[in-house]
Design a protein around this motif. Structure first.
Motif, PDB file in Angstrom:
ATOM      1  N   THR A 181     -10.408   4.605   2.261  1.00 17.28           N
ATOM      2  CA  THR A 181      -9.830   4.120   0.747  1.00 17.28           C
ATOM      3  C   THR A 181     -10.874   4.154  -0.238  1.00 17.28           C
ATOM      4  OG1 THR A 181      -8.551   2.126   1.976  1.00 17.28           O
ATOM      5  CG2 THR A 181      -9.132   1.955  -0.057  1.00 17.28           C
ATOM      6  N   SER A 189      -7.861  -3.315   5.342  1.00 17.75           N
ATOM      7  CA  SER A 189      -8.862  -2.982   6.535  1.00 17.75           C
ATOM      8  C   SER A 189      -9.701  -3.953   6.950  1.00 17.75           C
ATOM      9  CB  SER A 189      -9.895  -1.962   6.159  1.00 17.75           C
ATOM     10  OG  SER A 189      -8.882  -0.421   5.628  1.00 17.75           O
ATOM     11  N   LEU A 243      -4.592  -0.009  -5.379  1.00 16.93           N
ATOM     12  CA  LEU A 243      -4.537   0.933  -4.230  1.00 16.93           C
ATOM     13  C   LEU A 243      -5.673   0.886  -3.353  1.00 16.93           C
ATOM     14  CD1 LEU A 243      -2.835   3.153  -2.512  1.00 16.93           C
ATOM     15  CD2 LEU A 243      -4.320   4.806  -3.702  1.00 16.93           C
ATOM     16  N   VAL A 244      -7.041   0.942  -4.134  1.00 15.63           N
ATOM     17  CA  VAL A 244      -8.071   0.773  -3.341  1.00 15.63           C
ATOM     18  C   VAL A 244      -8.396  -0.877  -2.817  1.00 15.63           C
ATOM     19  CG1 VAL A 244     -10.825   0.651  -3.776  1.00 15.63           C
ATOM     20  CG2 VAL A 244      -9.341   2.474  -4.605  1.00 15.63           C
ATOM     21  N   MET A 292      -4.001   8.555   4.057  1.00 17.25           N
ATOM     22  CA  MET A 292      -3.291   7.482   3.585  1.00 17.25           C
ATOM     23  C   MET A 292      -2.611   6.821   4.886  1.00 17.25           C
ATOM     24  SD  MET A 292      -4.441   6.472   0.659  1.00 17.25           S
ATOM     25  CE  MET A 292      -6.039   7.268   1.710  1.00 17.25           C
ATOM     26  N   PHE A 331       0.761  -1.358  -0.172  1.00 17.07           N
ATOM     27  CA  PHE A 331       0.009   0.028   0.005  1.00 17.07           C
ATOM     28  C   PHE A 331       0.783   1.099   0.116  1.00 17.07           C
ATOM     29  CE2 PHE A 331      -2.727   3.171   1.654  1.00 17.07           C
ATOM     30  CZ  PHE A 331      -3.647   3.310   1.188  1.00 17.07           C
ATOM     31  N   GLY A 359      -6.151  -1.245  -0.152  1.00 15.11           N
ATOM     32  CA  GLY A 359      -6.635  -0.561   1.073  1.00 15.11           C
ATOM     33  C   GLY A 359      -7.745  -1.422   1.942  1.00 15.11           C
ATOM     34  N   ILE A 360      -8.661  -2.010   1.049  1.00 12.54           N
ATOM     35  CA  ILE A 360      -9.912  -2.362   1.537  1.00 12.54           C
ATOM     36  C   ILE A 360      -9.593  -3.815   2.062  1.00 12.54           C
ATOM     37  CG2 ILE A 360     -12.142  -3.439   1.053  1.00 12.54           C
ATOM     38  CD1 ILE A 360     -12.520  -1.227  -1.145  1.00 12.54           C
ATOM     39  N   VAL A 406      -4.702   4.885   7.138  1.00 17.24           N
ATOM     40  CA  VAL A 406      -4.763   3.335   6.641  1.00 17.24           C
ATOM     41  C   VAL A 406      -3.255   2.751   7.142  1.00 17.24           C
ATOM     42  CG1 VAL A 406      -5.054   2.096   4.747  1.00 17.24           C
ATOM     43  CG2 VAL A 406      -6.216   4.102   4.709  1.00 17.24           C
ATOM     44  N   SER A 459      -2.993  -0.822   9.161  1.00 13.81           N
ATOM     45  CA  SER A 459      -2.209  -1.820   8.598  1.00 13.81           C
ATOM     46  C   SER A 459      -0.972  -2.371   9.489  1.00 13.81           C
ATOM     47  CB  SER A 459      -1.524  -1.607   7.254  1.00 13.81           C
ATOM     48  OG  SER A 459      -0.252  -0.722   7.503  1.00 13.81           O
ATOM     49  N   GLY A 498     -10.619   2.385   7.656  1.00 11.36           N
ATOM     50  CA  GLY A 498      -9.807   2.045   6.718  1.00 11.36           C
ATOM     51  C   GLY A 498     -10.687   2.119   5.440  1.00 11.36           C
TER      52      GLY A 498
END
Length: 410
Positions: free
Chosen positions: A353, A337, A329-330, A395, A54, A333-334, A398, A402, A349
Protein backbone atom coordinates in the motif's frame (compact mmCIF):
# COMPACT_ATOMS: atom_id res chain seq x y z
CA UNK A 1 -23.25 -46.29 27.31
CA UNK A 2 -20.87 -49.15 28.19
CA UNK A 3 -19.22 -50.03 31.52
CA UNK A 4 -16.31 -52.23 32.55
CA UNK A 5 -14.73 -53.19 35.89
CA UNK A 6 -11.16 -52.15 36.69
CA UNK A 7 -9.44 -55.43 37.67
CA UNK A 8 -6.91 -53.76 39.93
CA UNK A 9 -9.05 -51.29 41.83
CA UNK A 10 -12.48 -52.89 41.53
CA UNK A 11 -13.92 -49.62 40.27
CA UNK A 12 -16.41 -49.28 37.51
CA UNK A 13 -15.31 -47.10 34.57
CA UNK A 14 -17.92 -45.60 32.33
CA UNK A 15 -17.07 -45.12 28.65
CA UNK A 16 -18.95 -42.57 26.63
CA UNK A 17 -20.27 -43.71 23.26
CA UNK A 18 -18.01 -42.90 20.30
CA UNK A 19 -19.39 -41.49 17.08
CA UNK A 20 -19.09 -43.89 14.17
CA UNK A 21 -19.57 -43.55 10.45
CA UNK A 22 -23.10 -44.72 9.72
CA UNK A 23 -21.97 -46.39 6.47
CA UNK A 24 -18.70 -48.07 7.43
CA UNK A 25 -18.84 -48.21 11.20
CA UNK A 26 -15.34 -46.72 11.40
CA UNK A 27 -14.43 -44.23 14.10
CA UNK A 28 -13.25 -40.90 12.59
CA UNK A 29 -9.96 -39.89 14.19
CA UNK A 30 -9.21 -36.20 14.68
CA UNK A 31 -11.64 -35.31 11.90
CA UNK A 32 -12.21 -31.74 12.99
CA UNK A 33 -8.45 -31.20 13.42
CA UNK A 34 -7.83 -32.48 9.91
CA UNK A 35 -10.44 -30.15 8.51
CA UNK A 36 -8.78 -27.20 10.26
CA UNK A 37 -5.40 -28.12 8.81
CA UNK A 38 -6.79 -28.46 5.30
CA UNK A 39 -8.65 -25.17 5.66
CA UNK A 40 -5.56 -23.37 6.95
CA UNK A 41 -3.37 -24.46 4.06
CA UNK A 42 -6.00 -24.31 1.34
CA UNK A 43 -4.56 -22.57 -1.70
CA UNK A 44 -7.73 -20.67 -2.61
CA UNK A 45 -10.60 -19.82 -0.26
CA UNK A 46 -13.28 -17.19 0.33
CA UNK A 47 -12.56 -16.95 4.07
CA UNK A 48 -14.32 -13.93 5.64
CA UNK A 49 -14.77 -11.98 2.40
CA UNK A 50 -12.63 -9.23 0.91
CA UNK A 51 -12.67 -5.58 1.92
CA UNK A 52 -15.23 -3.87 -0.33
CA UNK A 53 -14.20 -0.23 0.37
CA UNK A 54 -10.63 -0.97 -0.76
CA UNK A 55 -11.89 -2.92 -3.78
CA UNK A 56 -14.18 -0.11 -4.94
CA UNK A 57 -11.52 2.53 -4.38
CA UNK A 58 -9.23 0.57 -6.72
CA UNK A 59 -12.00 0.30 -9.33
CA UNK A 60 -12.85 4.01 -9.03
CA UNK A 61 -9.25 5.09 -9.57
CA UNK A 62 -8.96 2.60 -12.42
CA UNK A 63 -11.99 4.02 -14.24
CA UNK A 64 -10.91 7.65 -13.74
CA UNK A 65 -7.41 6.70 -14.86
CA UNK A 66 -8.70 5.17 -18.11
CA UNK A 67 -10.83 8.25 -18.84
CA UNK A 68 -7.92 10.59 -18.29
CA UNK A 69 -5.56 8.36 -20.26
CA UNK A 70 -7.81 8.56 -23.30
CA UNK A 71 -8.28 12.31 -22.90
CA UNK A 72 -4.54 12.94 -22.61
CA UNK A 73 -3.37 10.52 -25.31
CA UNK A 74 -5.70 10.68 -28.31
CA UNK A 75 -3.93 13.61 -30.04
CA UNK A 76 -0.47 12.10 -29.54
CA UNK A 77 -1.74 8.66 -30.60
CA UNK A 78 -3.34 10.00 -33.79
CA UNK A 79 -0.22 11.94 -34.77
CA UNK A 80 2.23 9.11 -34.14
CA UNK A 81 0.14 5.99 -34.84
CA UNK A 82 -2.75 7.22 -36.98
CA UNK A 83 -5.24 5.90 -34.42
CA UNK A 84 -6.64 8.04 -31.62
CA UNK A 85 -7.60 4.91 -29.68
CA UNK A 86 -4.15 3.32 -29.84
CA UNK A 87 -3.30 3.70 -26.14
CA UNK A 88 -6.74 3.40 -24.59
CA UNK A 89 -7.59 0.13 -26.35
CA UNK A 90 -4.44 -1.52 -25.10
CA UNK A 91 -4.68 -0.08 -21.61
CA UNK A 92 -8.35 -1.05 -21.27
CA UNK A 93 -7.51 -4.62 -22.29
CA UNK A 94 -4.76 -4.84 -19.68
CA UNK A 95 -7.08 -3.25 -17.11
CA UNK A 96 -9.79 -5.89 -17.64
CA UNK A 97 -7.23 -8.71 -17.44
CA UNK A 98 -5.65 -7.10 -14.39
CA UNK A 99 -8.97 -6.84 -12.56
CA UNK A 100 -9.62 -10.55 -13.14
CA UNK A 101 -6.12 -11.30 -11.85
CA UNK A 102 -6.69 -9.06 -8.81
CA UNK A 103 -9.93 -10.83 -7.89
CA UNK A 104 -8.36 -14.28 -8.43
CA UNK A 105 -5.37 -13.42 -6.23
CA UNK A 106 -7.73 -12.12 -3.55
CA UNK A 107 -8.90 -15.73 -3.11
CA UNK A 108 -5.27 -16.94 -2.85
CA UNK A 109 -4.12 -17.50 0.74
CA UNK A 110 -1.25 -15.02 1.11
CA UNK A 111 0.50 -17.25 3.67
CA UNK A 112 1.79 -19.37 0.77
CA UNK A 113 3.90 -16.36 -0.26
CA UNK A 114 6.17 -17.23 2.67
CA UNK A 115 7.47 -20.16 0.63
CA UNK A 116 7.77 -18.07 -2.54
CA UNK A 117 9.68 -15.12 -1.08
CA UNK A 118 13.20 -16.40 -1.80
CA UNK A 119 12.40 -17.89 -5.25
CA UNK A 120 10.76 -14.61 -6.33
CA UNK A 121 13.81 -12.68 -5.10
CA UNK A 122 16.16 -14.93 -7.11
CA UNK A 123 14.04 -14.53 -10.25
CA UNK A 124 14.11 -10.76 -9.70
CA UNK A 125 17.92 -10.77 -9.58
CA UNK A 126 18.00 -12.72 -12.84
CA UNK A 127 15.66 -10.25 -14.55
CA UNK A 128 17.58 -7.23 -13.27
CA UNK A 129 20.79 -8.67 -14.72
CA UNK A 130 19.10 -9.70 -17.97
CA UNK A 131 17.68 -6.23 -18.62
CA UNK A 132 21.21 -4.79 -18.70
CA UNK A 133 21.76 -6.71 -21.95
CA UNK A 134 18.57 -5.46 -23.59
CA UNK A 135 18.60 -2.79 -26.35
CA UNK A 136 18.68 0.79 -25.17
CA UNK A 137 15.56 2.93 -25.32
CA UNK A 138 15.96 6.68 -24.87
CA UNK A 139 19.45 6.08 -23.56
CA UNK A 140 18.47 3.64 -20.80
CA UNK A 141 17.93 -0.10 -20.39
CA UNK A 142 14.78 -0.66 -18.35
CA UNK A 143 12.60 -2.97 -20.41
CA UNK A 144 12.68 -6.67 -21.27
CA UNK A 145 11.00 -7.32 -24.61
CA UNK A 146 8.92 -10.46 -25.16
CA UNK A 147 7.46 -10.00 -28.64
CA UNK A 148 4.72 -7.36 -28.50
CA UNK A 149 4.87 -7.26 -24.69
CA UNK A 150 7.54 -5.53 -22.63
CA UNK A 151 7.91 -4.98 -18.90
CA UNK A 152 10.26 -3.36 -16.42
CA UNK A 153 11.97 -5.72 -13.95
CA UNK A 154 12.13 -2.80 -11.50
CA UNK A 155 8.35 -3.14 -11.06
CA UNK A 156 8.80 -6.75 -10.02
CA UNK A 157 11.73 -5.72 -7.81
CA UNK A 158 9.43 -3.50 -5.72
CA UNK A 159 7.13 -6.44 -4.98
CA UNK A 160 10.07 -8.79 -4.36
CA UNK A 161 11.62 -6.36 -1.89
CA UNK A 162 8.39 -5.92 0.06
CA UNK A 163 7.79 -9.68 0.10
CA UNK A 164 11.28 -10.72 1.25
CA UNK A 165 11.36 -7.99 3.91
CA UNK A 166 7.93 -9.06 5.23
CA UNK A 167 9.09 -12.68 5.22
CA UNK A 168 12.33 -12.08 7.12
CA UNK A 169 10.98 -9.48 9.56
CA UNK A 170 8.04 -11.71 10.54
CA UNK A 171 10.47 -14.57 11.24
CA UNK A 172 13.01 -12.46 13.17
CA UNK A 173 10.60 -9.97 14.70
CA UNK A 174 11.91 -10.44 18.26
CA UNK A 175 15.53 -10.02 17.12
CA UNK A 176 15.11 -6.93 14.96
CA UNK A 177 16.96 -4.78 17.50
CA UNK A 178 20.22 -6.58 16.71
CA UNK A 179 22.54 -5.72 13.83
CA UNK A 180 22.81 -9.31 12.61
CA UNK A 181 19.07 -9.92 12.23
CA UNK A 182 17.68 -6.38 12.08
CA UNK A 183 20.06 -4.55 9.73
CA UNK A 184 22.63 -6.65 7.90
CA UNK A 185 20.44 -8.98 5.76
CA UNK A 186 18.15 -6.12 4.69
CA UNK A 187 21.08 -3.86 3.89
CA UNK A 188 22.59 -6.55 1.65
CA UNK A 189 19.31 -7.23 -0.16
CA UNK A 190 18.45 -3.55 -0.64
CA UNK A 191 21.99 -2.65 -1.68
CA UNK A 192 22.24 -5.39 -4.30
CA UNK A 193 18.84 -4.59 -5.82
CA UNK A 194 19.47 -0.83 -5.74
CA UNK A 195 22.82 -1.19 -7.52
CA UNK A 196 21.27 -3.26 -10.32
CA UNK A 197 18.41 -0.77 -10.73
CA UNK A 198 20.85 2.16 -10.77
CA UNK A 199 22.75 0.46 -13.58
CA UNK A 200 19.55 0.82 -15.60
CA UNK A 201 19.72 4.58 -14.89
CA UNK A 202 16.41 4.26 -13.09
CA UNK A 203 16.88 6.66 -10.18
CA UNK A 204 13.17 7.02 -9.41
CA UNK A 205 12.72 3.27 -8.87
CA UNK A 206 15.80 3.28 -6.63
CA UNK A 207 14.29 6.06 -4.51
CA UNK A 208 11.06 4.11 -4.13
CA UNK A 209 12.93 0.94 -3.16
CA UNK A 210 14.97 2.77 -0.51
CA UNK A 211 11.86 4.47 0.89
CA UNK A 212 9.93 1.18 0.97
CA UNK A 213 12.77 -0.54 2.79
CA UNK A 214 12.92 2.27 5.34
CA UNK A 215 9.18 2.13 6.05
CA UNK A 216 9.17 -1.64 6.52
CA UNK A 217 12.25 -1.64 8.75
CA UNK A 218 10.74 1.12 10.87
CA UNK A 219 7.55 -0.91 11.33
CA UNK A 220 9.66 -4.01 11.93
CA UNK A 221 11.28 -2.45 14.99
CA UNK A 222 14.77 -1.49 13.81
CA UNK A 223 16.47 0.84 16.29
CA UNK A 224 16.25 4.53 15.41
CA UNK A 225 20.00 5.08 15.49
CA UNK A 226 20.35 3.11 12.26
CA UNK A 227 17.88 5.46 10.57
CA UNK A 228 19.87 8.45 11.84
CA UNK A 229 23.02 6.99 10.29
CA UNK A 230 21.22 6.25 7.02
CA UNK A 231 19.78 9.77 6.79
CA UNK A 232 23.23 11.22 7.49
CA UNK A 233 24.84 9.20 4.71
CA UNK A 234 22.01 9.97 2.29
CA UNK A 235 22.10 13.68 3.09
CA UNK A 236 25.85 13.81 2.57
CA UNK A 237 25.49 12.04 -0.80
CA UNK A 238 22.77 14.44 -1.98
CA UNK A 239 24.78 17.46 -0.83
CA UNK A 240 27.85 16.20 -2.68
CA UNK A 241 25.88 15.68 -5.88
CA UNK A 242 24.35 19.17 -5.66
CA UNK A 243 27.65 20.90 -4.87
CA UNK A 244 29.68 18.98 -7.42
CA UNK A 245 26.92 18.20 -9.89
CA UNK A 246 29.14 18.97 -12.88
CA UNK A 247 30.92 15.67 -12.29
CA UNK A 248 27.75 13.64 -12.77
CA UNK A 249 26.65 14.69 -16.28
CA UNK A 250 23.13 13.24 -16.50
CA UNK A 251 22.31 14.10 -12.88
CA UNK A 252 23.82 17.56 -13.33
CA UNK A 253 21.39 18.44 -16.13
CA UNK A 254 18.43 17.24 -14.10
CA UNK A 255 19.44 19.32 -11.09
CA UNK A 256 20.13 22.42 -13.20
CA UNK A 257 16.76 22.07 -14.91
CA UNK A 258 15.05 21.63 -11.56
CA UNK A 259 16.62 24.77 -10.09
CA UNK A 260 15.86 26.88 -13.17
CA UNK A 261 13.08 25.25 -15.24
CA UNK A 262 12.62 28.30 -17.48
CA UNK A 263 16.32 28.84 -18.05
CA UNK A 264 18.20 28.16 -21.27
CA UNK A 265 21.21 26.20 -20.02
CA UNK A 266 19.57 22.74 -20.31
CA UNK A 267 16.55 21.25 -22.04
CA UNK A 268 13.58 21.62 -19.68
CA UNK A 269 10.83 21.55 -22.31
CA UNK A 270 8.80 18.83 -20.61
CA UNK A 271 8.90 20.53 -17.22
CA UNK A 272 7.95 23.88 -18.74
CA UNK A 273 4.95 22.45 -20.54
CA UNK A 274 3.89 20.63 -17.39
CA UNK A 275 3.95 23.82 -15.31
CA UNK A 276 2.04 25.71 -18.00
CA UNK A 277 -0.59 22.94 -18.08
CA UNK A 278 -1.06 23.13 -14.33
CA UNK A 279 -1.21 26.92 -14.36
CA UNK A 280 -3.72 27.15 -17.19
CA UNK A 281 -6.09 24.75 -15.42
CA UNK A 282 -6.81 27.20 -12.63
CA UNK A 283 -9.37 26.32 -10.00
CA UNK A 284 -11.99 24.47 -12.08
CA UNK A 285 -10.01 23.49 -15.17
CA UNK A 286 -10.64 23.92 -18.89
CA UNK A 287 -13.02 20.95 -19.01
CA UNK A 288 -12.59 17.24 -19.73
CA UNK A 289 -10.89 16.81 -23.10
CA UNK A 290 -10.08 20.52 -23.45
CA UNK A 291 -6.36 20.47 -22.63
CA UNK A 292 -4.22 22.48 -25.04
CA UNK A 293 -0.76 21.30 -23.94
CA UNK A 294 -1.51 17.69 -24.91
CA UNK A 295 -1.54 18.71 -28.59
CA UNK A 296 2.13 17.83 -29.07
CA UNK A 297 3.39 20.47 -26.63
CA UNK A 298 3.71 18.20 -23.59
CA UNK A 299 5.89 15.20 -24.65
CA UNK A 300 4.17 11.82 -24.19
CA UNK A 301 1.34 13.15 -22.01
CA UNK A 302 -0.04 9.64 -21.46
CA UNK A 303 2.94 8.60 -19.34
CA UNK A 304 4.71 10.21 -16.40
CA UNK A 305 3.21 13.70 -16.90
CA UNK A 306 -0.43 12.68 -17.21
CA UNK A 307 -1.21 14.47 -13.93
CA UNK A 308 -0.38 17.78 -15.62
CA UNK A 309 -3.22 17.12 -18.10
CA UNK A 310 -5.47 16.19 -15.16
CA UNK A 311 -4.75 19.58 -13.56
CA UNK A 312 -5.32 21.42 -16.84
CA UNK A 313 -8.65 19.78 -17.63
CA UNK A 314 -10.10 19.24 -14.15
CA UNK A 315 -8.42 22.13 -12.36
CA UNK A 316 -7.25 22.31 -8.79
CA UNK A 317 -10.56 20.94 -7.47
CA UNK A 318 -10.55 17.88 -9.74
CA UNK A 319 -6.88 17.15 -9.07
CA UNK A 320 -7.46 17.50 -5.33
CA UNK A 321 -10.34 15.01 -5.44
CA UNK A 322 -8.11 12.49 -7.19
CA UNK A 323 -5.39 13.01 -4.58
CA UNK A 324 -8.02 12.45 -1.87
CA UNK A 325 -9.06 9.17 -3.53
CA UNK A 326 -5.43 8.03 -3.49
CA UNK A 327 -5.14 9.06 0.17
CA UNK A 328 -8.27 7.08 1.00
CA UNK A 329 -6.87 4.03 -0.80
CA UNK A 330 -3.60 4.22 1.13
CA UNK A 331 -5.40 4.83 4.44
CA UNK A 332 -7.76 1.91 3.88
CA UNK A 333 -4.97 -0.43 2.80
CA UNK A 334 -2.89 0.38 5.87
CA UNK A 335 -5.91 0.05 8.16
CA UNK A 336 -6.77 -3.36 6.70
CA UNK A 337 -3.15 -4.49 7.04
CA UNK A 338 -2.81 -3.32 10.64
CA UNK A 339 -5.73 -5.60 11.53
CA UNK A 340 -4.25 -8.63 9.76
CA UNK A 341 -4.09 -11.77 11.85
CA UNK A 342 -0.29 -12.07 11.67
CA UNK A 343 2.83 -9.91 11.31
CA UNK A 344 3.58 -11.24 7.83
CA UNK A 345 0.21 -10.08 6.52
CA UNK A 346 0.56 -6.73 8.28
CA UNK A 347 4.01 -6.03 6.84
CA UNK A 348 3.15 -7.28 3.37
CA UNK A 349 -0.06 -5.26 3.13
CA UNK A 350 1.49 -2.06 4.46
CA UNK A 351 4.47 -2.38 2.12
CA UNK A 352 2.33 -2.82 -1.00
CA UNK A 353 0.00 0.00 0.00
CA UNK A 354 2.80 2.40 0.87
CA UNK A 355 4.37 1.69 -2.52
CA UNK A 356 1.29 3.19 -4.20
CA UNK A 357 1.39 6.23 -1.93
CA UNK A 358 5.09 6.82 -2.55
CA UNK A 359 4.66 6.67 -6.32
CA UNK A 360 1.77 9.13 -6.21
CA UNK A 361 3.73 11.58 -4.05
CA UNK A 362 6.89 11.37 -6.16
CA UNK A 363 5.00 11.59 -9.47
CA UNK A 364 3.13 14.73 -8.40
CA UNK A 365 6.37 16.17 -7.02
CA UNK A 366 8.06 15.70 -10.40
CA UNK A 367 5.12 17.10 -12.38
CA UNK A 368 5.04 20.21 -10.18
CA UNK A 369 8.88 20.53 -10.28
CA UNK A 370 9.09 20.02 -6.52
CA UNK A 371 11.89 17.50 -7.13
CA UNK A 372 14.16 17.00 -10.18
CA UNK A 373 12.59 15.39 -13.22
CA UNK A 374 12.84 11.60 -13.14
CA UNK A 375 10.59 8.97 -14.63
CA UNK A 376 7.89 7.96 -12.14
CA UNK A 377 4.52 6.71 -13.36
CA UNK A 378 1.21 7.64 -11.71
CA UNK A 379 -0.53 4.45 -10.49
CA UNK A 380 -3.75 3.55 -12.37
CA UNK A 381 -3.30 6.56 -14.70
CA UNK A 382 -0.02 6.35 -16.63
CA UNK A 383 0.12 4.18 -19.74
CA UNK A 384 1.79 0.82 -19.31
CA UNK A 385 -0.03 -2.49 -19.51
CA UNK A 386 2.43 -4.74 -17.71
CA UNK A 387 2.95 -2.19 -14.92
CA UNK A 388 -0.81 -1.90 -14.49
CA UNK A 389 -1.26 -5.65 -14.25
CA UNK A 390 1.52 -5.97 -11.68
CA UNK A 391 -0.05 -3.15 -9.67
CA UNK A 392 -3.49 -4.77 -9.75
CA UNK A 393 -1.97 -8.11 -8.77
CA UNK A 394 -0.41 -6.40 -5.74
CA UNK A 395 -3.79 -4.92 -4.85
CA UNK A 396 -5.13 -8.47 -5.07
CA UNK A 397 -2.63 -9.50 -2.38
CA UNK A 398 -3.92 -6.70 -0.14
CA UNK A 399 -7.47 -7.94 -0.75
CA UNK A 400 -6.33 -11.46 0.15
CA UNK A 401 -4.99 -10.11 3.43
CA UNK A 402 -8.30 -8.35 4.01
CA UNK A 403 -10.14 -11.69 3.89
CA UNK A 404 -8.65 -12.61 7.28
CA UNK A 405 -8.44 -9.06 8.65
CA UNK A 406 -10.67 -8.18 11.58
CA UNK A 407 -11.74 -4.87 10.02
CA UNK A 408 -15.38 -4.23 9.07
CA UNK A 409 -15.50 -4.95 5.34
CA UNK A 410 -18.64 -3.15 4.20
Amino acid sequence: MATRADSKRGATVTRLPTARNSDTGEIPRKASFGRRIRKKFRLFSVRAGMDLPFFFLVLTLMVIGLIMLFSSSYAYAYYNYGNSYYFIIRQAGFAVAGIFIMVAISYFDYHHLHKLAIPILLVTYMLLVLVLFMPERNGVRRWIYLGPVNFQPSEIAKFALVLIFAHLISINFKRMSTFRYGVLPYLLILGSIAVLVLLEKHVSATLILVALAGVMLFIGGVQLRWFAIAFGVLGAAVAYIVLFSAKFGYASDRISGWLDPFGTTVDTWQTRQSLMSIGSGGLLGLGLGQSRQKYLYLPEPQNDFIFAVVCEELGFIGALLIVILFAMLVWRGITVSLKAKDKFGMLLGIGLTVQVGLQVILNIAVVTNTIPNTGISLPFFSYGGSSLMILLAEMGVVLSISRTSTIEKT
